[in-house]
Write an enzyme that holds these catalytic residues in place. Structure first.
Site, mmCIF file in Angstrom:
data_model
loop_
_atom_site.group_PDB
_atom_site.id
_atom_site.type_symbol
_atom_site.label_atom_id
_atom_site.label_comp_id
_atom_site.label_asym_id
_atom_site.label_seq_id
_atom_site.Cartn_x
_atom_site.Cartn_y
_atom_site.Cartn_z
ATOM 1 N N THR A 269 -4.451 -2.655 -3.998
ATOM 2 C CA THR A 269 -3.729 -3.512 -4.922
ATOM 3 C C THR A 269 -3.705 -2.893 -6.306
ATOM 4 O OG1 THR A 269 -4.543 -5.434 -3.699
ATOM 5 C CG2 THR A 269 -3.770 -5.860 -5.921
ATOM 6 N N GLY B 131 -8.876 -5.123 -5.288
ATOM 7 C CA GLY B 131 -10.055 -4.952 -4.483
ATOM 8 C C GLY B 131 -10.546 -6.074 -3.605
ATOM 9 N N GLY B 132 -9.692 -6.740 -2.825
ATOM 10 C CA GLY B 132 -10.140 -7.647 -1.778
ATOM 11 C C GLY B 132 -11.167 -8.676 -2.232
#
Length: 532
Positions: free
Chosen positions: A346, A428-429
């Protein structure tokens, strides 16, 4: 490293060319929305391993004196994306992460650019043509850009996994290998596609000649996406979620994103009076991590496509509910932690213009390089966001046609009681809410400047891109005593490099009531703060 200063406008991005594209538009009299469209186009070209025009995006937007707003540019699952469709292809347990069958949702980000461009004209008097906003991106795609270490190293790591996926090797490899750092990387097919969008408008991606081309390419490759899926897609204007914090109001995206999680974490910490602990101390990190666990448990129980949710996400931000979660935290012991949501690739970017218009923006293709497929004529690398769906009908995020997938993406913004405004975010999730917590608490609670807040060592509970373990990861610049004491509290500790991309690429801009702008960029990225 000191925060950058500005007065007439500022942009921050994980690649310097994207922040410079935004700044150029601001210098030409453009507003924050126009600048962000330019930055979004450029970042899709210059950071191709992190995002693309085949992904989704979300916007949180504010203009002084006006209500907070946002744009949901998330694509839904294809009409053919059913459990039966996958079963007919021998897939019954889980949707694969890669390949055409992983590309099962519409790419919404271009519709978000279009919605933002329209808002800039209607609400902010925007006058810069779309063709100008996409000009830098078109040039970089056509003439090429120097390959970053981030792109080269990640391509090398993923080469074996992705080289057989249709279109990947032709687009991202050079003689079967990752491109060398500093070599020129061209994307001529993407340049042509961007030129068509610049000429015919963003709607062409969904309902024009470009839509027909994309649909044919997606069908030919074996994805479930069809022209009708593109036709039915529209970006939605939304009202963001709002947290009433002791220092002001904090905003983030509604579901299907985990924006409510980011707000819950800082809301819980507000209930616990975090400032009584020294910043970056054992107590500070422990309470931030434990607040994260509480918020993640709510996320994993309830957060999905809002059409399928049984509770209103805003209810999770009620003071009484946050106080209840805060009481679950043991200051002397780490609670057990299960499996996270996994990796996400992302970019986050922020812009504040001279009039105080603020934009917090995030754009993604989910895993690095998304599904890995690159459409042969349009050159579009398509997302694999839909692999987050479950094929088990008894799970929260089970696959249904036209359902929106769960998103880790969540752009943040704060309006403080003292008149300051702040845009901030990261990639980052599972790490996104945690890094947002670090940036917000360090700036808002402890009064650090944005650059200091971002540069200081960070932590990550769970998994993000490039990682598969669910441990509590600490950058090595944390004091050895902090790591030792956290381990003694029951945290499973794993040490990272001093400045590790695993913890995300963060950014932050703060605007004072005087109009002064301060910004910080992440030294873990290829980014920059650009201002004038």
């Amino acid at each position: 490293m000191q925060a950058k200063w500005g007065i007439r406008g500022m942009a921050v991005a994980p690649h310097s060319l994207a922040s410079e594209s935004a700044l150029a538009v601001l210098r030409e009299g453009g507003n924050a929305l126009e600048a962000m469209v330019a930055a979004a186009a450029t970042i899709a070209v210059v950071y191709p391993h992190m995002n693309s025009i085949g992904g989704d995006s979300f916007w949180v937007i504010h203009s002084p004196g006006k209500a907070m707003g946002g744009i949901d540019a998330c694509g839904a699952a294809a009409g053919l994306a059913t459990k039966q469709w996958y079963a007919e292809r021998g897939i019954t347990k889980a949707i694969p992460f890669r390949g055409p069958v992983a590309a099962n949702t519409v790419a919404g980000t271009i519709s978000g650019w279009g919605a933002a461009y329209k808002l800039s004209k209607q609400g902010l008097g925007g006058k810069i043509p779309l063709s100008r906003l996409l000009d830098d991106a078109i040039h970089y795609a056509q003439a090429g850009i120097p390959v970053t270490y981030s792109q080269s190293s990640l391509t090398a790591k993923k080469r074996e996994e992705l080289s057989a996926i249709p279109g990947f090797a032709k687009t991202f490899l050079v003689n079967g290998k990752a491109p060398a750092v500093g070599s020129i990387f061209k994307q001529e097919r993407l340049a042509k596609t961007l030129r068509q969008i610049a000429t015919k408008g963003t709607d062409d991606y969904y309902r024009g000649d470009l839509a027909e081309l994309l649909a044919q390419e997606l069908t030919d490759l074996g994805t479930p996406l069809r022209l009708a899926d593109l036709h039915r897609h529209h970006a939605k204007l939304i009202d963001p979620l709002e947290l009433k914090h002791s220092l002001g109001n904090v905003y983030n995206m509604i579901p299907p994103t985990q924006g409510v999680v980011s707000l819950m974490i800082i809301g819980i910490l507000d209930q616990l009076n975090l400032k009584r602990f020294k910043v970056d101390s054992t107590e500070y990190v422990h309470h931030c991590v434990e607040a994260t666990k509480q918020a993640f448990m709510i996320r994993d129980q309830f957060v999905t496509d809002p059409a399928y949710m049984t509770k209103n996400a805003q209810s999770f931000l009620a003071p009484a509910f946050l106080k209840k979660l805060a009481k679950n935290i043991d200051p002397n012991k780490a609670l057990p932690w299960g499996q996270g949501k996994g990796p996400a690739d992302t970019i986050w970017m922020g812009v504040i213009d001279g009039d105080g218009n603020c934009v917090s923006f995030i754009q993604s293709i989910y895993h690095e390089f998304g599904a890995g497929i690159v459409l042969p004529k349009s050159g579009v690398n398509w997302q694999n966001r839909g692999c987050s769906f479950s094929l088990d009908p008894n799970t929260l995020n089970h696959l249904e046609p036209y359902r929106k997938p769960f998103h880790t993406l969540n752009p943040a913004m704060a309006l403080f009681k003292d008149g300051r405004s702040m845009v901030y975010g990261t990639m980052g999730g599972d790490g996104q809410p945690q890094t947002q917590c670090a940036v917000f608490t360090r700036t808002a609670t402890y009064g650090l400047d944005p650059q200091d807040a971002i540069s200081r060592p960070r932590w990550l509970l769970g998994r993000t891109w490039g990682q598969t373990s669910d441990s509590l990861k600490l950058e090595s610049r944390f004091s050895p005593w902090v790591a030792k004491e956290l381990h003694a509290l029951g945290h499973e500790i794993e040490m990272l490099d001093a400045f590790d991309e695993t913890v995300g690429h963060a950014g932050c801009i703060i605007r004072d009531p005087s109009g002064t702008l301060r910004g910080g960029w992440d030294p873990r990225s290829d980014g920059a703060v650009s201002a004038f």
